[in-house]
Design a protein around this motif. Structure first.
Motif: not given
Ligand SMILES: Cc1cc2nc3c(=O)[nH]c(=O)nc-3n(C[C@H](O)[C@H](O)[C@H](O)COP(=O)(O)OP(=O)(O)OC[C@H]3O[C@@H](n4cnc5c(N)ncnc54)[C@H](O)[C@@H]3O)c2cc1C
Length: 462
Positions: A56, A19, A16, A52
């Protein structure tokens, strides 16, 4: 950014929070996502994370810190050192694929997950070239921070000396842009200690060389003439200009479809090289070779540097392979004999695919106080490469590599370790022989400073 992960829902929470992708064992994508280019290595991480973006990377490191996991970084898996296990995350850098060329400044800025291929293509549009190695499909960052010696090395130096800045995410989540002027200690450490040891490099800027066309290629001679070709190579290198980076190679081309027909299943002694100065001078040098002895096959000619992969024609598709390399301070006839024995001598067939002695010196040896890369005074670098088609071949390769280095003990340079030409345990351990004692101590202090809990334990031993 403060994120809290608790054990029960840990992977869900990471999924979660980022990305990019988080892929765990059981997922149909896991095997492919965790694969290395070198099929001899298997990663078995608790999760593969494909960040990403930089956020991240920061989030994944926070997650690893909280759960006591280590982080292995991978661009291609050409140079696996310590494979990722179930106590680790494999961070695959493929989304960091941007390339920007600044023709006026003669620099290339690239994402931490690019191979040299797009950088070379973009730079060549401006008559410029990065200091890549023999294979453009190798990762730019991993290659560069391990030294990086390619076909322009004697003329323009090692790739590590071309680095202008590194944007790196450290174990504690800090993002630092390291240059020789800002964060000089981190810059120094990263440029030489190899990747995966001090942080995640998300962007790198390097200087480019003004190279568009070169005189380059190969002369293939019969294997029976290997010692003559070797002797000529080593005597010619004594006064070779720095514009010429050349190598003596002996290859037993396997009888596989990936090998082009005139070479398939044959063994050759090869003189190969790249002259990046005056093209007529390059041709004149190769003409002397042609007059000395007619080759069986001659691929030398004027080559747009964009096609430099044609010089070595390294395999592009994944293979199970092993590499071992050392810097030599000199190359007597015993070096040629050891190379021939490794590939074709003593109880053939040998799993050693090729032995290549590259001429070093020139710009490679220019000292650079801004980087920790130390092992640069060898006159040559010798690389042995084998295919691991069976467990027996693996054992035999290790023995042949070990035997060759024992035989050449007298020829080894003061610092014989060349990290890029080793992998696995050997790269980890060879670090002791790649840096002077003072450099090693300073690197160990830096490691303690930026990664005290050893999150990045999949690179070399510091
Ligand atoms: C076919 C072939 C040809 C080669 N030719 C040459 C040559 O001519 N000259 C030469 O010097 N070497 C050469 N090499 C060796 C090559 O430079 C090393 O294997 C190098 O480590 C590969 O880097 P990579 O990123 O492709 O591999 P990876 O296995 O993905 O990475 C290698 C190391 O760098 C780390 N790393 C990768 N990306 C990052 C990142 N973004 N941030 C932090 N760490 C990172 C990894 O953790 C690992 O420790 C060749 C290798 C092959 C297989």
């Amino acid at each position: 950014m403060t994120i809290s992960f608790s054990r029960p829902s840990r992977i869900d929470a990471l999924t979660t929070a980022v990305r990019g992708s988080v892929i765990t064992p059981g997922d149909t994508r896991y095997e492919t996502a965790a694969a290395a280019w070198n099929l001899a290595w298997t990663h078995r991480p608790a999760a593969v994370v494909v960040p990403a973006d930089e956020d991240d990377v920061v989030v994944t490191l926070a997650y690893a810190r909280q759960l006591g996991l280590s982080v292995a970084v991978q661009t291609t898996g050409h140079g696996v050192v310590v494979p990722a296990d179930e106590q680790s995350i494999l961070m695959v850098m493929s989304a960091f694929d941007g390339v920007r060329i600044d023709p006026a400044a003669r620099t290339a800025t690239m994402g931490g997950g690019v191979t040299w291929r797009p950088v070379l293509a973009a730079a060549q549009e401006h008559g410029l070239a990065p200091l890549l190695g023999s294979a453009p499909h190798v990762g730019a960052v991993g290659y560069t921070v391990g030294g990086g010696t390619g076909w322009l090395a004697r003329h323009y130096g090692l790739a590590v000396d071309s680095v202008r800045s590194l944007r790196v995410v450290l174990a504690d989540g800090r993002v630092v842009v390291a240059t020789a002027e800002s964060s000089p200690e981190l810059f120094w450490g990263l440029c030489g200690a190899g990747g995966g040891t001090l942080g995640v490099i998300v962007e790198m800027t390097v200087a480019l060389a003004p190279v568009d066309e070169v005189y380059a290629g190969n002369l293939f001679y019969p294997v029976d003439a290997a010692l003559d070709v070797f002797d000529r190579f080593r005597t010619r290198t004594a006064d070779a200009p720095t514009e010429l980076t050349s190598a003596f190679n002996i290859t037993a081309f396997p009888p596989l479809d990936i090998v082009p027909e005139p070479l398939r299943g044959q063994t050759f002694a090869i003189f190969r090289g790249c002259h990046s100065g005056d093209l007529a001078e390059g041709k004149a040098m190769v003409d002397e070779w042609r007059r000395w002895r007619s080759p069986l096959l001659d691929t030398f000619g004027v080559l747009p540097f964009a096609r430099c992969a044609e010089i070595s024609q390294d395999p592009v598709d994944p293979l199970p392979a092993a590499t071992s390399g050392r810097w030599l301070h000199e190359a007597g006839t015993n070096v040629g004999e050891a190379m021939i024995d490794a590939v074709v001598g003593d109880q053939p067939p040998s799993p050693v695919l090729f032995a290549e002695l590259r001429h070093a010196g020139g710009a490679i040896s220019t000292p650079n106080p801004h980087v920790s890369f130390d092992a640069r005074t060898g006159a040559y670098v010798l690389e042995l490469v084998g295919l691991i088609m069976s467990p027996e071949a693996d054992v035999e390769l290790e023995q042949r590599f070990g035997h060759t280095w024992e035989r050449l003990a007298e020829n080894l340079a003061t610092l014989p370790g060349y990290l890029n030409f080793t992998e696995g345990q050997e790269r980890h351990a060879l670090a002791r022989h790649a840096f002077a004692a003072g450099t090693r101590d300073r690197l160990a202090r830096l490691k303690q400073d930026v990664d005290p809990s050893g999150i990045f334990r999949h690179g070399i031993g510091l």
